[in-house]
Each structure stands twice: as C-alpha cells, then as structure tokens.
Design a protein around this motif. Structure first.
Motif, PDB file in Angstrom:
ATOM      1  N   THR A  43       0.724  -1.217   0.020  1.00 46.20           N
ATOM      2  CA  THR A  43       0.047   0.102  -0.043  1.00 46.20           C
ATOM      3  C   THR A  43       0.728   1.371  -0.047  1.00 46.20           C
ATOM      4  OG1 THR A  43      -0.162  -0.222   2.244  1.00 46.20           O
ATOM      5  CG2 THR A  43      -1.869  -1.242   0.961  1.00 46.20           C
ATOM      6  N   THR A  44       2.217   1.172   0.382  1.00 46.47           N
ATOM      7  CA  THR A  44       2.978   2.137   0.021  1.00 46.47           C
ATOM      8  C   THR A  44       3.328   2.495  -1.118  1.00 46.47           C
ATOM      9  OG1 THR A  44       5.107   1.011   0.582  1.00 46.47           O
ATOM     10  CG2 THR A  44       3.813   1.734   2.657  1.00 46.47           C
ATOM     11  N   HIS A  45       3.255   1.578  -2.497  1.00 50.64           N
ATOM     12  CA  HIS A  45       3.597   2.055  -3.652  1.00 50.64           C
ATOM     13  C   HIS A  45       3.176   3.182  -4.083  1.00 50.64           C
ATOM     14  CE1 HIS A  45       4.197   1.537  -8.108  1.00 50.64           C
ATOM     15  NE2 HIS A  45       5.007   0.435  -7.699  1.00 50.64           N
ATOM     16  N   PRO A  46       3.710   4.076  -4.663  1.00 55.09           N
ATOM     17  CA  PRO A  46       3.338   5.283  -4.995  1.00 55.09           C
ATOM     18  C   PRO A  46       2.228   5.406  -6.118  1.00 55.09           C
ATOM     19  CG  PRO A  46       5.613   5.042  -6.066  1.00 55.09           C
ATOM     20  CD  PRO A  46       5.279   4.010  -5.240  1.00 55.09           C
ATOM     21  N   GLU A  47       2.093   4.592  -6.869  1.00 54.61           N
ATOM     22  CA  GLU A  47       0.843   4.391  -7.809  1.00 54.61           C
ATOM     23  C   GLU A  47      -0.274   3.730  -7.259  1.00 54.61           C
ATOM     24  OE1 GLU A  47       2.406   3.054 -11.517  1.00 54.61           O
ATOM     25  OE2 GLU A  47       4.359   4.284 -11.092  1.00 54.61           O
ATOM     26  N   VAL A  48      -0.269   3.253  -5.795  1.00 57.16           N
ATOM     27  CA  VAL A  48      -1.583   2.505  -5.469  1.00 57.16           C
ATOM     28  C   VAL A  48      -2.433   3.693  -5.223  1.00 57.16           C
ATOM     29  CG1 VAL A  48      -2.564   1.365  -3.453  1.00 57.16           C
ATOM     30  CG2 VAL A  48      -0.543   0.433  -4.708  1.00 57.16           C
ATOM     31  N   GLU A  49      -3.633   3.637  -5.624  1.00 58.13           N
ATOM     32  CA  GLU A  49      -4.788   4.577  -5.301  1.00 58.13           C
ATOM     33  C   GLU A  49      -5.865   3.697  -4.584  1.00 58.13           C
ATOM     34  OE1 GLU A  49      -6.269   6.811  -8.331  1.00 58.13           O
ATOM     35  OE2 GLU A  49      -4.109   7.152  -9.131  1.00 58.13           O
ATOM     36  N   MET A  50      -6.187   4.409  -3.397  1.00 60.38           N
ATOM     37  CA  MET A  50      -7.084   3.582  -2.483  1.00 60.38           C
ATOM     38  C   MET A  50      -7.769   4.640  -1.455  1.00 60.38           C
ATOM     39  SD  MET A  50      -4.626   1.421  -0.241  1.00 60.38           S
ATOM     40  CE  MET A  50      -5.591   0.582   0.831  1.00 60.38           C
ATOM     41  N   ALA A  51      -8.947   4.246  -1.016  1.00 62.29           N
ATOM     42  CA  ALA A  51      -9.506   5.280   0.128  1.00 62.29           C
ATOM     43  C   ALA A  51      -8.591   5.530   1.167  1.00 62.29           C
ATOM     44  CB  ALA A  51     -10.737   4.601   0.506  1.00 62.29           C
ATOM     45  N   ASP A  52      -8.708   6.873   1.640  1.00 59.86           N
ATOM     46  CA  ASP A  52      -7.909   7.097   2.669  1.00 59.86           C
ATOM     47  C   ASP A  52      -8.091   5.977   3.938  1.00 59.86           C
ATOM     48  OD1 ASP A  52      -6.556   9.075   1.342  1.00 59.86           O
ATOM     49  OD2 ASP A  52      -7.977  10.708   2.173  1.00 59.86           O
ATOM     50  N   TRP A  53      -9.202   5.961   4.416  1.00 61.58           N
ATOM     51  CA  TRP A  53      -9.465   4.841   5.374  1.00 61.58           C
ATOM     52  C   TRP A  53      -9.123   3.546   5.304  1.00 61.58           C
ATOM     53  CZ3 TRP A  53     -12.265   0.500   5.650  1.00 61.58           C
ATOM     54  CH2 TRP A  53     -13.283   0.169   4.810  1.00 61.58           C
ATOM     55  N   LEU A  54      -8.859   2.864   4.133  1.00 60.56           N
ATOM     56  CA  LEU A  54      -8.264   1.838   3.881  1.00 60.56           C
ATOM     57  C   LEU A  54      -6.600   1.992   4.110  1.00 60.56           C
ATOM     58  CD1 LEU A  54     -10.226   0.294   0.929  1.00 60.56           C
ATOM     59  CD2 LEU A  54     -10.170  -0.575   3.170  1.00 60.56           C
ATOM     60  N   ARG A  55      -6.102   3.103   3.637  1.00 62.58           N
ATOM     61  CA  ARG A  55      -4.740   3.078   3.829  1.00 62.58           C
ATOM     62  C   ARG A  55      -4.241   3.397   5.250  1.00 62.58           C
ATOM     63  NH1 ARG A  55      -1.363   4.151  -0.404  1.00 62.58           N
ATOM     64  NH2 ARG A  55      -3.046   5.232  -1.559  1.00 62.58           N
ATOM     65  N   ALA A  56      -5.341   3.930   6.040  1.00 61.80           N
ATOM     66  CA  ALA A  56      -4.812   4.324   7.344  1.00 61.80           C
ATOM     67  C   ALA A  56      -4.836   2.690   8.193  1.00 61.80           C
ATOM     68  CB  ALA A  56      -5.910   5.174   7.854  1.00 61.80           C
ATOM     69  N   ARG A  57      -5.782   2.183   7.788  1.00 63.52           N
ATOM     70  CA  ARG A  57      -5.921   0.799   8.421  1.00 63.52           C
ATOM     71  C   ARG A  57      -4.812  -0.384   7.864  1.00 63.52           C
ATOM     72  NH1 ARG A  57     -11.392  -2.498   9.548  1.00 63.52           N
ATOM     73  NH2 ARG A  57     -10.320  -4.351  10.542  1.00 63.52           N
ATOM     74  N   TYR A  58      -4.505  -0.185   6.618  1.00 57.16           N
ATOM     75  CA  TYR A  58      -3.410  -1.007   6.053  1.00 57.16           C
ATOM     76  C   TYR A  58      -2.331  -0.007   5.469  1.00 57.16           C
ATOM     77  CZ  TYR A  58      -7.238  -4.197   6.621  1.00 57.16           C
ATOM     78  OH  TYR A  58      -8.188  -4.939   7.263  1.00 57.16           O
ATOM     79  N   PRO A  59      -1.628   0.330   6.378  1.00 58.99           N
ATOM     80  CA  PRO A  59      -0.507   1.381   5.925  1.00 58.99           C
ATOM     81  C   PRO A  59       0.616   0.823   5.356  1.00 58.99           C
ATOM     82  CG  PRO A  59      -0.062   1.085   8.257  1.00 58.99           C
ATOM     83  CD  PRO A  59      -1.339   0.257   7.828  1.00 58.99           C
ATOM     84  N   GLU A  60       1.012  -0.535   5.387  1.00 56.39           N
ATOM     85  CA  GLU A  60       2.022  -0.958   4.454  1.00 56.39           C
ATOM     86  C   GLU A  60       1.688  -2.019   3.588  1.00 56.39           C
ATOM     87  OE1 GLU A  60       4.812  -2.736   7.490  1.00 56.39           O
ATOM     88  OE2 GLU A  60       4.727  -0.879   8.615  1.00 56.39           O
ATOM     89  N   GLU A  61       0.687  -2.818   3.899  1.00 51.66           N
ATOM     90  CA  GLU A  61       0.326  -4.135   2.980  1.00 51.66           C
ATOM     91  C   GLU A  61      -1.073  -4.358   3.208  1.00 51.66           C
ATOM     92  OE1 GLU A  61       1.396  -8.342   3.971  1.00 51.66           O
ATOM     93  OE2 GLU A  61       2.995  -7.757   2.658  1.00 51.66           O
ATOM     94  N   MET A  62      -1.952  -4.814   2.164  1.00 54.96           N
ATOM     95  CA  MET A  62      -3.214  -5.264   2.309  1.00 54.96           C
ATOM     96  C   MET A  62      -3.407  -6.467   1.195  1.00 54.96           C
ATOM     97  SD  MET A  62      -6.358  -2.786   1.109  1.00 54.96           S
ATOM     98  CE  MET A  62      -8.247  -3.033   1.335  1.00 54.96           C
ATOM     99  N   THR A  63      -4.270  -7.312   1.746  1.00 54.57           N
ATOM    100  CA  THR A  63      -4.879  -8.486   0.897  1.00 54.57           C
ATOM    101  C   THR A  63      -6.125  -8.305   0.484  1.00 54.57           C
ATOM    102  OG1 THR A  63      -3.085  -9.800   1.894  1.00 54.57           O
ATOM    103  CG2 THR A  63      -4.727 -10.976   0.834  1.00 54.57           C
ATOM    104  N   VAL A  64      -6.626  -8.477  -0.537  1.00 60.15           N
ATOM    105  CA  VAL A  64      -8.025  -8.324  -1.177  1.00 60.15           C
ATOM    106  C   VAL A  64      -8.164  -9.812  -1.633  1.00 60.15           C
ATOM    107  CG1 VAL A  64      -7.898  -6.093  -1.604  1.00 60.15           C
ATOM    108  CG2 VAL A  64      -7.227  -7.489  -3.320  1.00 60.15           C
ATOM    109  N   VAL A  65      -9.486 -10.088  -1.556  1.00 62.83           N
ATOM    110  CA  VAL A  65     -10.128 -11.296  -2.113  1.00 62.83           C
ATOM    111  C   VAL A  65     -11.094 -10.793  -3.182  1.00 62.83           C
ATOM    112  CG1 VAL A  65     -11.556 -13.308  -1.723  1.00 62.83           C
ATOM    113  CG2 VAL A  65      -9.799 -12.411   0.115  1.00 62.83           C
ATOM    114  N   ILE A  66     -10.519 -11.578  -4.367  1.00 67.76           N
ATOM    115  CA  ILE A  66     -11.664 -11.386  -5.665  1.00 67.76           C
ATOM    116  C   ILE A  66     -12.258 -12.560  -5.819  1.00 67.76           C
ATOM    117  CG2 ILE A  66     -11.722 -11.065  -8.190  1.00 67.76           C
ATOM    118  CD1 ILE A  66      -9.009  -9.615  -7.850  1.00 67.76           C
TER     119      ILE A  66
END
Length: 155
Positions: A43-66
């Motif tokens: 989530t720290t990658h400069p080109e990742v775009e996501m909601a601020d509340w998600l970035r606050a909750r997952y400031p380094e890494e996030m796993t999503v399920v598709i």
C-alpha cells in the motif's frame, strides 16, 4: 565487464504477465468454477490508489479477495483497477503490478510470491517461526470483500 542474464527480473516480469493474463480473462469472462484470488499488495507503492480510511487501516500491506462480488475490473499493461465491497461500501482500488507481493488461487493451490531484498532480509531475521496471533491484521469489516492473512497458505 561481462554481460549477465538477470533471471530474477525476467522471472518477475513473466509472473506479472501471468497475473495480467489471468485477470484480463476474468475481466472479459468472469471467474470460472471455484477460482478466486488472494492478492497482497504494497500500500506504500506510489501508484497505488485507495480510500484514505483503507490506507490508514493497512499502511504497509493489504490482501484483497476477488471472489463473489467485484466490479469494474479493468486490466492494463501496468496494473489493474477494481471496485470491491468493504462492509457494504464499494471502494475502487488501483493496483500496479509492481505493487503486488503475492497472488494466490487457493482453489487450485497455485501461488506466486514476489521477493525483494528487504523481504529477504526480514525473512532471514524471523526464521521459520511463522506469524504469532498478535501479528495478524485486525478483523476485517464484514461484507463480500475480505482482507486475510496468507500465513495459513505458506508451507
């Protein structure tokens, strides 16, 4: 100076192309059978775009399920965009392939892990003890999209 073949870079490029091809097929045709994906990204990658509340909750890494519910999956040469549901709140994500750390399809026991020098150093320091319960992320919001720890899939 002698020229060498950078197998690591070539392998990462091939693995990212595989993810691109799989996601492009899903965007065009939907998920076949029981296939679903756990995608962990930086989530720290400069080109990742996501909601601020998600970035606050997952400031380094996030796993999503598709899996069950996703929308607006668009795949490009550089990454993908997708809208996922977090607690009945649809949120768009932009994830460049360079930010992807793991890609797992547990329905067929397939997984890819992208190593970096920093991760290699951390892995050596941690040894093979595995994650402790207090290292797990907080409980994800309920809804169709889940954020999970991949530790249970590692051998």
């Amino acid at each position: 100076m002698a020229r060498t073949i950078d197998y690591g870079t070539l392998m990462h490029r091939a693995m990212r192309t595989l993810i691109q091809n799989v996601l492009d097929d899903v965007a065009q045709n939907g998920l076949p059978g029981d296939h679903h994906f756990f995608i962990t990204f930086d989530t720290t990658h400069p080109e990742v775009e996501m909601a601020d509340w998600l970035r606050a909750r997952y400031p380094e890494e996030m796993t999503v399920v598709i899996q069950h519910w996703f929308d607006n999956l668009v795949v490009t040469d550089d990454g993908f965009t997708i809208t996922l549901n977090f607690g009945n709140q649809p949120e768009p994500l932009i994830i460049p392939f360079d930010a992807v750390r793991t890609f797992v399809d547990p329905s067929v026991e397939f997984g890819l892990r992208f190593e970096t020098q920093e991760q290699d150093d951390e892995d050596e320091d941690e040894g093979d003890t595995g994650a402790e319960d207090d290292d797990l992320p907080p409980e994800p919001p309920r809804g169709d999209a889940e954020i999970v720890s991949l530790d249970k899939f590692r051998k």
